[in-house]
Write a protein that holds these residues in place. Structure first.
Motif, PDB file in Angstrom:
ATOM      1  N   UNK A 256       0.740  -1.163   0.255  1.00  0.00           N
ATOM      2  CA  UNK A 256       0.258   0.092   0.001  1.00  0.00           C
ATOM      3  C   UNK A 256       0.613   1.267  -0.012  1.00  0.00           C
ATOM      4  N   UNK A 257       0.920   2.486  -0.725  1.00  0.00           N
ATOM      5  CA  UNK A 257       0.990   3.396  -1.375  1.00  0.00           C
ATOM      6  C   UNK A 257       1.043   5.201  -0.472  1.00  0.00           C
ATOM      7  N   UNK A 258      -0.830   4.985  -0.915  1.00  0.00           N
ATOM      8  CA  UNK A 258      -1.309   5.150  -0.921  1.00  0.00           C
ATOM      9  C   UNK A 258      -3.116   4.921  -0.856  1.00  0.00           C
ATOM     10  N   UNK A 259      -3.786   5.455   0.812  1.00  0.00           N
ATOM     11  CA  UNK A 259      -4.890   5.528   0.919  1.00  0.00           C
ATOM     12  C   UNK A 259      -5.759   6.907   1.143  1.00  0.00           C
ATOM     13  N   UNK A 260      -6.903   7.066  -0.118  1.00  0.00           N
ATOM     14  CA  UNK A 260      -7.663   8.519   0.372  1.00  0.00           C
ATOM     15  C   UNK A 260      -9.165   8.008   1.032  1.00  0.00           C
ATOM     16  N   UNK A 261      -9.841   9.360   1.514  1.00  0.00           N
ATOM     17  CA  UNK A 261     -11.178   9.169   1.469  1.00  0.00           C
ATOM     18  C   UNK A 261     -11.933   9.523   0.633  1.00  0.00           C
ATOM     19  N   UNK A 262     -13.121   8.587   0.339  1.00  0.00           N
ATOM     20  CA  UNK A 262     -13.898   8.532  -0.780  1.00  0.00           C
ATOM     21  C   UNK A 262     -14.271  10.227  -0.780  1.00  0.00           C
ATOM     22  N   UNK A 263     -14.630  10.716  -2.181  1.00  0.00           N
ATOM     23  CA  UNK A 263     -15.122  12.199  -2.037  1.00  0.00           C
ATOM     24  C   UNK A 263     -15.022  12.479  -3.788  1.00  0.00           C
ATOM     25  N   UNK A 264     -15.828  13.822  -4.095  1.00  0.00           N
ATOM     26  CA  UNK A 264     -15.584  13.954  -5.483  1.00  0.00           C
ATOM     27  C   UNK A 264     -14.070  14.460  -5.929  1.00  0.00           C
ATOM     28  N   UNK A 265     -13.830  14.043  -6.491  1.00  0.00           N
ATOM     29  CA  UNK A 265     -12.971  15.209  -7.560  1.00  0.00           C
ATOM     30  C   UNK A 265     -12.361  13.778  -7.852  1.00  0.00           C
ATOM     31  N   UNK A 266     -10.395  14.201  -8.093  1.00  0.00           N
ATOM     32  CA  UNK A 266      -9.337  13.214  -8.457  1.00  0.00           C
ATOM     33  C   UNK A 266      -8.393  13.895  -7.136  1.00  0.00           C
ATOM     34  N   UNK A 267      -7.126  12.434  -6.889  1.00  0.00           N
ATOM     35  CA  UNK A 267      -6.147  13.026  -6.585  1.00  0.00           C
ATOM     36  C   UNK A 267      -4.453  12.512  -7.136  1.00  0.00           C
ATOM     37  N   UNK A 268      -3.597  13.389  -6.424  1.00  0.00           N
ATOM     38  CA  UNK A 268      -2.970  13.664  -7.222  1.00  0.00           C
ATOM     39  C   UNK A 268      -1.785  12.743  -6.282  1.00  0.00           C
ATOM     40  N   UNK A 269      -1.172  12.011  -6.421  1.00  0.00           N
ATOM     41  CA  UNK A 269       0.277  11.205  -5.755  1.00  0.00           C
ATOM     42  C   UNK A 269       1.302  10.697  -6.445  1.00  0.00           C
ATOM     43  N   UNK A 270       2.309  11.513  -5.492  1.00  0.00           N
ATOM     44  CA  UNK A 270       3.702  11.397  -5.797  1.00  0.00           C
ATOM     45  C   UNK A 270       3.966   9.968  -5.497  1.00  0.00           C
ATOM     46  N   UNK A 271       4.836   9.088  -5.971  1.00  0.00           N
ATOM     47  CA  UNK A 271       5.221   7.971  -5.554  1.00  0.00           C
ATOM     48  C   UNK A 271       6.956   8.188  -6.216  1.00  0.00           C
TER      49      UNK A 271
END
Length: 821
Positions: free
Chosen positions: A260-275
């Motif tokens: 697992x590298x990123x977990x986000x709460x579900x909501x409107x819009x996008x998530x941007x993640x830098x691995x």
């Protein structure tokens, strides 16, 4: 219990608002519902600390603390879940103690009397062995009520924290309740989960802690499937964007090679993640987007997508990456009403006029590079000009700060609640650049040109030059008047004020304001170092922003005034900072020829400070903008620094909006702040190096060249090189000789009006250097304070380029200095 996964890709970053789409692949998977959870920590505020966390230390042990009261747990964007995680940084010493209390939000209580598992996630950039780890225990309704202490290693697979991997800590609460030592502890009123001192090894350690929760049930449920995600490779990281989905209590989870590298709460819009790649782990990876259910774990379905190996990247790719990321601060993070730039990433509705000027210029770079369309920038520019027209102005001058919703002034300080002429000059520089750039024969661009002209012509530069003064005054307020009374005098970042004030077609100041006001007796330094003499400003050149702010639009390459060519001056400023970093007289961690850059920025000791390459102003803080915005002057040194910062420090210094403001490796301090006045020059000055875009458009304005000539500027060599006019060697007359404190030299009759004097010590080292102006027969005073007693050699050489490198000495003599108490 929760599944435990070792993490191969470190430093997950926080989710960001929706940004522009990139290439990608679609995955469709099922999701799982929310289990019953009692939360001690999930996310903090934007303030940089957890408000209901407490951090206590007893000397000689040390624990990092934050917040206005100085007793809060710091937070970091080194987070697995959502935005941030707790940062527990400690040094345990014999005789001392420390405790980090992770308290229920609002200082309430949790009922753990029947809960199954206490769970949280931990991460460290380096391996933390069993002996390095703290104890974990609980606090009840009163501070005196504590459970037994347990080694954290008891609840970790393998007993240690594996460097660069998020790992789950799962504590069986039934086991704690059954422990006889806890017989008197009331689990139904549990206030805090505590990490505290264990072994006193005297070494500094850091542990990031995220999503501290207790679970009563673990049941599988169903929900909406995750949407598409995209991956873009960069030299040391992958940028991954995915839809957050929808559904109360649902989470989206990104898995890389089973980790697992990123977990986000579900909501409107996008998530941007830098691995980020860890060490040599730059190879191909398999990514999967699935779901996470607290108390249950990660989904098992979801197609696997192979991502290509990271490649080293060319210089141009590094420039693209840095500019494109930094532009987000001014485009994606712009204030939604005004379109102007927020003062910093935590400033809410406070926008800044100078940083916004840099931002408008950066929008043009976005158009030229194809990251923004001309039409969308023109439309937002028109809206922003409307806001500027309606905002508070004081004789045409905007305040330093405004409310981005209303345009009303926000005082920068108690007496600074009116016009700020320096910040306004940075905006005016932008308006003139924008006016020339939008040259299309369409209605919106014609309107932009006309409105930029009106705003420019409304600025009453002459109001800010008080009667009888050559100097221009920085501030004016309708109720404080000239109370601050700060004069704008050189050399610093404000040269553009005088050039624009002279250039104004409606409210100009006399050209003598430049030669008698801006160029003051203190304009020139009287000493050099490392064989480098900077002809304007202090010996060190000052903070590096002196070479940036006035030159976002003003192209200094082919002009010189009576003192110097400012492109040359700024090259020497870079040379000095690089030489200082190599010398590193204070012995700071991280300094080198590729790790340099000192300017005004956030500071780990005093909050904000003007750093420069001079021991009293140097505490080991490096500010990336200092090097990156110097790209036009010394592109090799700036590019080397860019690559070094990015590849060496990675996620600690680089995020979704480019490089963070500053870092101090010796103090293990890495800010996550971004500030408009520092971010702006990065995009614009890199572009001036690459294409000259902003320089070309600003200099096209018909007011600029006449203003330069009026101020005494003349056209200079297009080579922008170092040239000296060498005359026949002759004896130079100085008196008194021997001297104490000062001497005067006789200006030779056949010497041109520009010259450089260099004083060498007996070993041939430069002890004193100064650019001079004079006329035949004039006595020129040289201040020799700071030079020890001894015999020196004085060389005077004519120059026609403001150069500091001498091809030979036209006049020379020996000088004996006698120092007296």
């Amino acid at each position: 219990m929760l599944q435990r996964y070792p993490n191969l890709l470190p430093n997950p970053r926080r989710a960001l608002w929706s940004l522009r789409a990139a290439l990608g692949v679609v995955l469709t998977v099922s999701s799982y519902g929310l289990a019953s959870a009692q939360t001690f920590f999930s996310d903090a505020s934007d303030a940089g600390y957890y408000d209901t966390g407490l951090a206590f230390a007893t000397a000689p042990s040390v624990l990092a603390q934050a917040g206005p009261s100085g007793d809060k747990i710091p937070v970091s964007t080194e987070a697995l879940f959502d935005r941030d995680a707790l940062r527990v940084s400690w040094t345990s010493k014999a005789g001392g103690d420390w405790s980090a209390l992770i308290i229920t939000p609002g200082f309430g209580f949790q009922d753990l009397s029947t809960s199954d598992t206490l769970s949280f996630w931990v991460y460290s950039p380096e391996v933390l062995a069993k002996a390095d780890l703290p104890n974990v225990f609980l606090e009840g309704a009163t501070g005196a009520s504590k459970s037994a202490r347990y080694p954290l290693s008891n609840f970790l697979k393998g007993g240690e924290v594996v460097g660069g991997r998020w790992q789950a800590v799962n504590i069986p609460l039934a086991r704690l309740r059954a422990d006889a030592v806890n017989a008197g502890f009331d689990f139904s009123r549990t206030k805090a989960v505590i990490l505290g001192q264990a072994a006193a090894d005297g070494e500094p350690h850091t542990l990031y802690v995220d999503q501290v929760q207790a679970f009563n049930v673990r049941t599988q449920a169903f929900g909406s499937a995750p949407a598409a995600f995209t991956v873009r490779n960069y030299p040391r990281h992958r940028e991954i964007r995915f839809a957050r989905g929808s559904g109360s209590g649902l989470y989206r989870a990104l898995i890389a090679d089973g980790v697992p590298v990123k977990v986000v709460t579900a909501s409107a819009g996008d998530s941007l993640f830098l691995a980020w790649a860890n060490g040599a782990a730059t190879g191909a990876a398999d990514y999967r987007l699935t779901t996470y259910t607290p108390g249950f774990g990660f989904g098992t379905d979801g197609a696997t997508v192979a991502v290509a190996t990271l490649t080293a990247g060319t210089d141009e790719e590094y420039y693209d990456m840095t500019q494109r990321y930094t532009l987000r601060y001014f485009w994606d993070f712009a204030h939604p009403v005004s379109g102007l730039a927020r003062e910093r990433n935590t400033s809410g509705n406070t926008v800044t006029i100078g940083g916004s000027g840099f931002g408008l210029m950066d929008w043009l770079v976005g158009v030229e590079r194809g990251w923004l369309t001309r039409d969308e920038v023109a439309a937002r520019m028109a809206s922003t000009l409307t806001f500027l027209e309606q905002a508070d102005r004081f004789h045409g001058v905007w305040p330093h700060w405004m409310d981005g919703r209303t345009g009303r002034v926000i005082p920068f300080s108690p007496r600074d609640n009116g016009g700020d002429l320096v910040e306004t000059a940075f905006m005016a520089q932008a308006l003139l650049t924008v006016r020339e750039y939008f040259d299309g024969e369409v209605a919106v661009e014609d309107s932009i040109r006309q409105r930029c002209t009106r705003l420019w012509e409304d600025i009453e530069w002459d109001w800010y030059q008080r009667p009888g003064e050559d100097l221009i005054t920085w501030h004016w307020s309708p109720d404080q008047a000239w109370a601050i009374n700060l004069k704008i005098r050189g050399f610093n970042e404000a040269q553009i004020v005088y050039l624009l004030a002279i250039a104004s077609p409606t409210h100009p100041v006399p050209a003598t304001a430049y030669t008698k006001g801006w160029i003051t007796p203190d304009y020139r330094s009287f000493q050099g170092r490392y064989g480098i003499f900077i002809p304007a400003g202090p010996r060190s050149g000052g903070p590096m922003f002196f070479a940036h702010y006035s030159y976002m639009g003003f192209d200094p390459r082919y002009w010189r005034d009576e003192v110097t060519n400012y492109f040359l001056r700024n090259q020497l400023h870079v040379d000095y900072q690089v030489a200082y970093a190599k010398d590193n007289p204070e012995g700071h961690v991280g300094y080198s020829a590729v790790s340099w850059g000192q300017t005004a920025s956030d500071d780990p000791l005093v909050g904000y400070a003007a750093h420069e390459a001079n021991e009293p102003q140097d505490n080991g803080t490096i500010t990336p903008t200092a090097a990156l915005a110097s790209m036009p002057y010394r592109p090799g040194d700036a590019t080397n620094a860019l690559k070094h910062f990015y590849t060496t420090y990675g996620a600690r210094v680089f995020g979704e909006m480019g490089f963070y403001d500053a870092f101090n490796p010796g103090l293990n301090w890495y800010t996550t702040s971004t500030i408009a006045i520092d971010q702006g020059p990065i995009v614009g000055m890199i572009e001036n190096h690459r294409s000259g875009l902003l320089w070309r458009n600003f200099m096209k304005n018909p007011e600029i060249a006449p203003a330069l000539r009026a101020a005494g500027f003349t056209r200079d060599s297009t080579t922008v090189g170092l040239r000296s006019l060498v005359l026949a060697k002759a004896e130079l007359k100085v008196s008194p000789n021997p001297a104490a404190g000062f001497t005067q030299l006789q200006w030779p009759a056949d010497l041109p009006t520009s010259a450089t004097v260099v004083v060498y010590d007996a070993l041939g080292r430069v002890a004193f250097r100064q650019n001079l102006s004079g006329v035949p027969g004039e006595q020129v005073r040289l201040n020799l304070d700071g030079l020890s007693a001894g015999v020196y050699h004085v060389h005077l050489t004519a120059t026609n380029s403001g150069a500091d490198a001498l091809a030979g000495a036209a006049y020379r003599t020996s000088l004996t200095i006698i120092q007296t108490p």
